[in-house]
Design a protein around this motif. Structure first.
Motif, short mmCIF file in Angstrom:
data_model
loop_
_atom_site.label_atom_id
_atom_site.label_comp_id
_atom_site.label_asym_id
_atom_site.label_seq_id
_atom_site.Cartn_x
_atom_site.Cartn_y
_atom_site.Cartn_z
N VAL A 153 0.83 -1.21 0.00
CA VAL A 153 0.00 0.00 0.00
C VAL A 153 0.86 1.25 0.00
O VAL A 153 0.62 2.20 -0.75
CB VAL A 153 -0.96 -0.01 1.20
N PHE A 154 1.90 1.27 0.80
CA PHE A 154 2.80 2.44 0.84
C PHE A 154 3.53 2.62 -0.49
O PHE A 154 3.68 3.74 -0.98
CB PHE A 154 3.79 2.31 1.99
N ILE A 155 4.01 1.53 -1.05
CA ILE A 155 4.73 1.62 -2.33
C ILE A 155 3.81 2.17 -3.42
O ILE A 155 4.19 3.09 -4.17
CB ILE A 155 5.30 0.25 -2.72
N TYR A 156 2.61 1.61 -3.52
CA TYR A 156 1.68 2.08 -4.54
C TYR A 156 1.30 3.54 -4.33
O TYR A 156 1.11 4.29 -5.30
CB TYR A 156 0.41 1.21 -4.54
N SER A 157 1.19 3.95 -3.08
CA SER A 157 0.82 5.34 -2.78
C SER A 157 1.89 6.32 -3.25
O SER A 157 1.58 7.35 -3.86
CB SER A 157 0.58 5.51 -1.27
#
Length: 409
Positions: free
Chosen positions: A290-294
């Motif tokens: 989730v953090f990477i995609y954000s």
């Protein structure tokens, strides 16, 4: 449990979620209204539009540090009373704004308002944690963050409509009415807080060093420090991009009107959706993905705007808002789970960093805007987001796992 008692508990939980979400909308309408009113403020107070953008920075600055004071206050008197008192004082200051005639006076008023605007953000997640079970906490937090987004959109669009059709006094009269109606509804719906003061004596004044021990406890946690930094860096870029894109869209080759430029804030709806779905996505994908995609969404959305067409700009901001609110919701929930004590102070520290980012971002991006225009703002944004990517990389290492918020699916 008695069915009647269970039904009453469910009703109180619903009232709590609705009332705090509505309170947040009142707060964020007041905070971001000026971002949609930049042309009216510039004309009414004889300042440049780029200078008017600093109003958001000064409000965010006082709001950031007031979050810490409200967190301490909530440990002494509970959650409900400070929220309601601050909302009514906010209505009074909205009324006082009717009589503002100089930009310096407006700066001072907005600084005071920033202090009051901190009450709900400082206490909302702690209020939820006190009153709701773990199963309801993530959902309540997601709805609350979505309400923040809706309040931000409503404030900016309302500000744009005011700038187009009203003068300053009429605009402030309308804002006062909106704030008063929202506050009265919150007063009616907000249930009694069941917060229990810690065993240590908190009833004596003035404040003591022990009141601030919770801040030191959380700042000693290296993972929480990284989460705070992530929120501040992401917000530093995203919220101030929305200020400068308005100036760009009012200039060549677009020449959009005062209200038309505020339609860019409709892009926040992608963030509203991301906030609402964040709990499910964290459970399915894990925080790491989730953090990477954000971060990738924030970077790609910013770069897409360099194509400098209305379609590319709106698409870029849709992507950026989606990525930002996804990372913000995840950070907010992570802080709430990781903090086992002094929860209001843990949330306050996160939001202090978050709004300090907003306050710093305006002056940080201003030289890029003055020298290179929108392309310069994108350059400054990419530099900031590159630092964010490095911090996120350190945060999402496997050893950063923290309880129920799993790092991997």
């Amino acid at each position: 449990m008695n069915p009647l008692t269970h039904q009453r508990q469910d009703t109180n939980e619903i009232r709590l979620i609705i009332s705090l979400s509505l309170a947040s909308m009142v707060i964020f309408i007041n905070l971001y209204l000026v971002q949609g009113m930049l042309p009216l403020i510039a004309d009414s107070f004889s300042v440049s539009k780029s200078h008017a953008t600093l109003l958001l920075s000064v409000t965010s600055f006082t709001m950031a540090f007031s979050l810490l004071l409200f967190a301490v206050l909530s440990d002494r008197v509970g959650r409900k009373k400070p929220i309601l008192v601050s909302l009514y004082l906010l209505v009074a200051l909205d009324f006082c704004a009717l009589f503002i005639t100089e930009f310096n006076q407006l700066i001072l008023l907005r600084m005071v308002q920033g202090a009051l605007l901190a009450s709900v953000p400082a206490m909302a997640m702690a209020y939820f944690k006190d009153e709701l079970g773990n199963n309801a906490l993530l959902k309540a937090g997601a709805i609350y963050i979505a309400a923040n987004s809706i309040g931000g959109i409503a404030g900016r669009l309302l500000g744009g409509g005011m700038a187009q059709y009203l003068d300053w006094q009429q605009a402030m009269a309308l804002l006062t009415a909106v704030s008063l109606i929202g506050t009265l509804i919150v007063s009616y719906l907000l249930p009694k807080s069941h917060f229990v003061k810690p065993e240590i004596e908190l009833s004596k004044w003035p404040l003591k060093r022990s009141d601030f021990n919770g801040f030191c406890h959380h700042l000693a946690d290296p993972k929480l420090r990284l989460i705070y930094l992530v929120g501040g860096l992401a917000f530093m870029v995203m919220v101030n991009q929305f200020s400068y894109i308005q100036l760009h869209l009012m200039d060549s080759p677009f020449y959009l009107g005062r209200f038309e430029v505020t339609l860019i804030f409709v892009c926040y709806l992608s963030g509203t959706y991301a906030s609402y779905r964040s709990a499910k996505w964290v459970g399915q994908l894990g925080l790491k993905r989730v953090f990477i995609y954000s971060v990738l969404a924030l970077l790609s959305g910013s770069l897409l705007t360099l194509f400098d067409s209305l379609g590319a700009i709106f698409a870029g901001f849709l992507i950026s808002a989606f990525g930002f609110f996804l990372i913000h919701s995840s950070c907010n929930a992570w802080v709430a789970y990781r903090a086992k004590q002094h929860r209001a102070k843990a949330t306050a520290l996160y939001l202090c960093s978050y709004y300090l980012g907003a306050a710093i971002g305006g002056p940080y991006l201003l030289p890029f805007w003055l020298v290179w225009g929108w392309q310069g703002v994108v350059l400054g944004s990419v530099l900031g987001l590159s630092v964010l990517a490095l911090v996120v990389f350190k945060l999402i290492q496997p050893k950063s796992s923290s309880g129920p918020l799993v790092m991997e699916s």
